[in-house]
Design a protein around this motif. Structure first.
Motif, PDB file in Angstrom:
ATOM      1  N   PHE A 106       0.832  -1.226  -0.073  1.00 54.89           N
ATOM      2  CA  PHE A 106       0.063  -0.121   0.002  1.00 54.89           C
ATOM      3  C   PHE A 106       0.936   1.228   0.030  1.00 54.89           C
ATOM      4  O   PHE A 106       0.629   1.896  -0.701  1.00 54.89           O
ATOM      5  N   ALA A 107       1.819   1.287   0.790  1.00 52.43           N
ATOM      6  CA  ALA A 107       2.812   2.469   0.831  1.00 52.43           C
ATOM      7  C   ALA A 107       3.537   2.685  -0.399  1.00 52.43           C
ATOM      8  O   ALA A 107       3.785   3.617  -0.898  1.00 52.43           O
ATOM      9  N   SER A 108       4.164   1.455  -0.917  1.00 54.90           N
ATOM     10  CA  SER A 108       4.965   1.513  -1.942  1.00 54.90           C
ATOM     11  C   SER A 108       4.004   1.944  -3.106  1.00 54.90           C
ATOM     12  O   SER A 108       4.551   2.703  -4.157  1.00 54.90           O
ATOM     13  N   CYS A 109       2.884   1.525  -3.344  1.00 54.84           N
ATOM     14  CA  CYS A 109       2.120   2.230  -4.361  1.00 54.84           C
ATOM     15  C   CYS A 109       1.557   3.584  -4.339  1.00 54.84           C
ATOM     16  O   CYS A 109       1.791   4.234  -5.515  1.00 54.84           O
ATOM     17  N   ALA A 110       1.518   4.092  -3.203  1.00 50.18           N
ATOM     18  CA  ALA A 110       1.285   5.575  -2.931  1.00 50.18           C
ATOM     19  C   ALA A 110       2.502   6.243  -3.280  1.00 50.18           C
ATOM     20  O   ALA A 110       2.500   7.530  -3.815  1.00 50.18           O
ATOM     21  N   PHE A 115       5.454  10.038  -7.134  1.00 50.61           N
ATOM     22  CA  PHE A 115       6.693  10.309  -7.889  1.00 50.61           C
ATOM     23  C   PHE A 115       6.394  10.303  -9.200  1.00 50.61           C
ATOM     24  O   PHE A 115       7.011  11.119 -10.005  1.00 50.61           O
ATOM     25  N   PHE A 116       5.569   9.573  -9.752  1.00 45.66           N
ATOM     26  CA  PHE A 116       5.136   9.543 -11.005  1.00 45.66           C
ATOM     27  C   PHE A 116       4.617  10.665 -11.493  1.00 45.66           C
ATOM     28  O   PHE A 116       4.955  11.465 -12.411  1.00 45.66           O
ATOM     29  N   LEU A 117       3.720  11.285 -10.679  1.00 46.29           N
ATOM     30  CA  LEU A 117       2.920  12.671 -10.924  1.00 46.29           C
ATOM     31  C   LEU A 117       3.942  13.845 -10.657  1.00 46.29           C
ATOM     32  O   LEU A 117       3.779  14.790 -11.533  1.00 46.29           O
ATOM     33  N   PHE A 118       4.748  13.795  -9.677  1.00 45.91           N
ATOM     34  CA  PHE A 118       5.619  14.640  -9.568  1.00 45.91           C
ATOM     35  C   PHE A 118       6.657  14.855 -10.558  1.00 45.91           C
ATOM     36  O   PHE A 118       6.632  16.135 -11.130  1.00 45.91           O
ATOM     37  N   PHE A 119       7.277  13.778 -11.107  1.00 41.10           N
ATOM     38  CA  PHE A 119       8.313  14.217 -12.434  1.00 41.10           C
ATOM     39  C   PHE A 119       7.303  14.599 -13.558  1.00 41.10           C
ATOM     40  O   PHE A 119       7.852  15.364 -14.229  1.00 41.10           O
ATOM     41  N   GLY A 120       6.375  13.733 -13.736  1.00 39.97           N
ATOM     42  CA  GLY A 120       5.490  14.239 -14.917  1.00 39.97           C
ATOM     43  C   GLY A 120       4.907  15.692 -15.146  1.00 39.97           C
ATOM     44  O   GLY A 120       5.259  16.195 -16.126  1.00 39.97           O
ATOM     45  N   PHE A 190      -0.122  -1.490 -15.252  1.00 39.61           N
ATOM     46  CA  PHE A 190       1.476  -1.950 -15.081  1.00 39.61           C
ATOM     47  C   PHE A 190       2.193  -1.218 -13.867  1.00 39.61           C
ATOM     48  O   PHE A 190       3.198  -1.357 -13.470  1.00 39.61           O
ATOM     49  N   PHE A 191       1.509  -0.237 -13.307  1.00 39.31           N
ATOM     50  CA  PHE A 191       1.909   0.495 -12.298  1.00 39.31           C
ATOM     51  C   PHE A 191       0.950   1.414 -11.451  1.00 39.31           C
ATOM     52  O   PHE A 191      -0.446   1.163 -12.041  1.00 39.31           O
ATOM     53  N   CYS A 192       1.264   1.872 -10.371  1.00 41.29           N
ATOM     54  CA  CYS A 192       0.031   2.584  -9.546  1.00 41.29           C
ATOM     55  C   CYS A 192      -0.307   3.927 -10.002  1.00 41.29           C
ATOM     56  O   CYS A 192       0.526   4.999 -10.099  1.00 41.29           O
ATOM     57  N   ASP A 193      -1.372   4.198 -10.895  1.00 43.21           N
ATOM     58  CA  ASP A 193      -1.774   5.306 -11.248  1.00 43.21           C
ATOM     59  C   ASP A 193      -3.122   5.788 -10.885  1.00 43.21           C
ATOM     60  O   ASP A 193      -3.932   4.950 -10.397  1.00 43.21           O
ATOM     61  N   VAL A 194      -3.690   7.020 -10.842  1.00 45.11           N
ATOM     62  CA  VAL A 194      -5.067   7.285 -10.429  1.00 45.11           C
ATOM     63  C   VAL A 194      -6.097   6.847 -11.051  1.00 45.11           C
ATOM     64  O   VAL A 194      -6.891   6.113 -10.198  1.00 45.11           O
ATOM     65  N   PRO A 195      -6.311   6.799 -12.393  1.00 42.55           N
ATOM     66  CA  PRO A 195      -7.677   6.127 -12.833  1.00 42.55           C
ATOM     67  C   PRO A 195      -7.577   4.655 -12.498  1.00 42.55           C
ATOM     68  O   PRO A 195      -8.935   4.446 -12.075  1.00 42.55           O
ATOM     69  N   PRO A 196      -6.805   3.890 -12.732  1.00 39.83           N
ATOM     70  CA  PRO A 196      -6.978   2.511 -12.278  1.00 39.83           C
ATOM     71  C   PRO A 196      -7.380   2.349 -10.671  1.00 39.83           C
ATOM     72  O   PRO A 196      -8.185   1.414 -10.391  1.00 39.83           O
TER      73      PRO A 196
END
Length: 327
Positions: A106-110, A115-120, A190-196
């Motif tokens: 749960f923590a790793s997903c968050a 960081f995905f949103l941050f860098f993007g 294939f990774f933790c993103d907001v929509p899925p």
């Protein structure tokens, strides 16, 4: 809009039950070992190319004095963002392709989402800064060194981009992980993103969808508007130039940035500024495509970068000869 509510739902129950959610399962692309092995080999090669390409640009810009200008200061930061952006998602995806254990805590997903949103999003603001830099260089050439003084102004713009990216990331991540997950833990991605992750929630996600749509539209719209206005002024300035050679030189300095902006914003807008019923996780392969194509564009279409690379290669060839002769 359909509301998915759990029985006897309350904020207290949400905190208690979310505390019991310890992990998610990332489904990825396929369950066939042979297919996964082929995809692992392909994406590993892509990841190596992305890492080497962006590191090469960072090293060349850092060590070549001819590239110590605001334009390449921003490009070096963009390469760092691309390298970080892809490293947030692709290593975990590669590990999942070879493993039967596709869980993520749960923590790793968050953390991955943050960081995905941050860098993007930071990349959006940085591309806007690069457009403003090109506007200043072409439309105000006599004042360019004053406007884009490297240390204070450029550094402040980059820091501002990182701050805006972190604020957006904190809001979207905190909103997403404050939801109640009481059903399936399988992430169709294939990774933790907001929509899925919104699809996994058994609570009402209307506010989350509106927040995601509003923030994404605001950021993409604002930064894209800055870029469009900058290039509108650039085009007007170029059309006023009588020299054909001067026009060609001016456009050639902007071509690489225009291509990167078009690819980045086109794919980003398609994923995050669209109705939820159109969203498809398979289309988020832009997370791999964009960091891959950026170093290729800037290295193959940028004359100064190619010249700097040539000088670096010449030095590498000369140094061994000097050592051999000294022996």
């Amino acid at each position: 809009m359909r509301r998915r509510l759990c029985p006897h739902y309350s904020m207290e129950n949400t905190m208690i039950k979310n505390a019991s959610v310890t992990d998610f399962i990332i489904l990825g692309f396929s369950n066939h070992p042979n297919v996964n092995l082929i995809m692992f080999s392909a994406f590993l090669c892509v990841y190596i190319v992305i890492v080497l390409g962006n590191i090469l640009i960072i090293v060349i810009i850092y060590f070549d004095p001819a590239l110590h200008t605001p334009m390449y200061f921003f490009l070096r930061n963009l390469s760092f963002l691309d390298l970080s952006y892809i490293s947030v998602t692709l290593p975990k995806m590669l590990a999942n392709l070879l493993s039967d254990n596709k869980t993520i805590s749960f923590a790793s997903c968050a953390v991955q989402m943050f960081f995905f949103l941050f860098f993007g999003i930071t990349g959006c603001f940085l591309l806007a800064c690069m457009a403003f830099d090109r506007y200043s260089a072409i439309c105000n050439p006599l004042r360019y060194t004053v406007i884009m003084n490297k240390r204070p102004i450029c550094s402040q713009l980059v820091i501002g981009a990182y701050i805006c990216g972190s604020m957006n990331s904190m809001v979207q991540t905190s909103f997403t992980f404050s939801l109640h997950f009481c059903g399936s833990k399988k992430i169709d991605h294939f990774f933790c993103d907001v929509p899925p992750l919104l699809k996994l929630s058994c609570t009402d996600t209307y506010i989350n969808q509106m927040v995601m749509f509003a923030l994404s539209s605001l950021i993409i719209g604002t930064t894209a508007l800055i870029i469009l206005i900058s290039y509108a002024y650039i085009i007007c300035a170029v059309l006023q130039t009588r020299s054909v050679a001067g026009r060609h030189k001016t456009f050639s300095t902007c071509t690489s940035h225009i291509m990167v902006v078009s690819i980045f914003y086109g794919t980003l807008a398609f994923m995050y500024v669209q109705p939820s019923w159109l969203a498809s996780p398979d289309k988020i392969l832009y997370t791999v495509f964009t960091p891959l194509i950026n170093p290729l564009i800037y290295s193959l279409r940028n004359k100064e970068v190619k010249e700097a690379l040539g000088r670096a290669l010449n030095k590498c060839m000369v140094f061994p000869q000097i050592r051999i002769n000294s022996l």
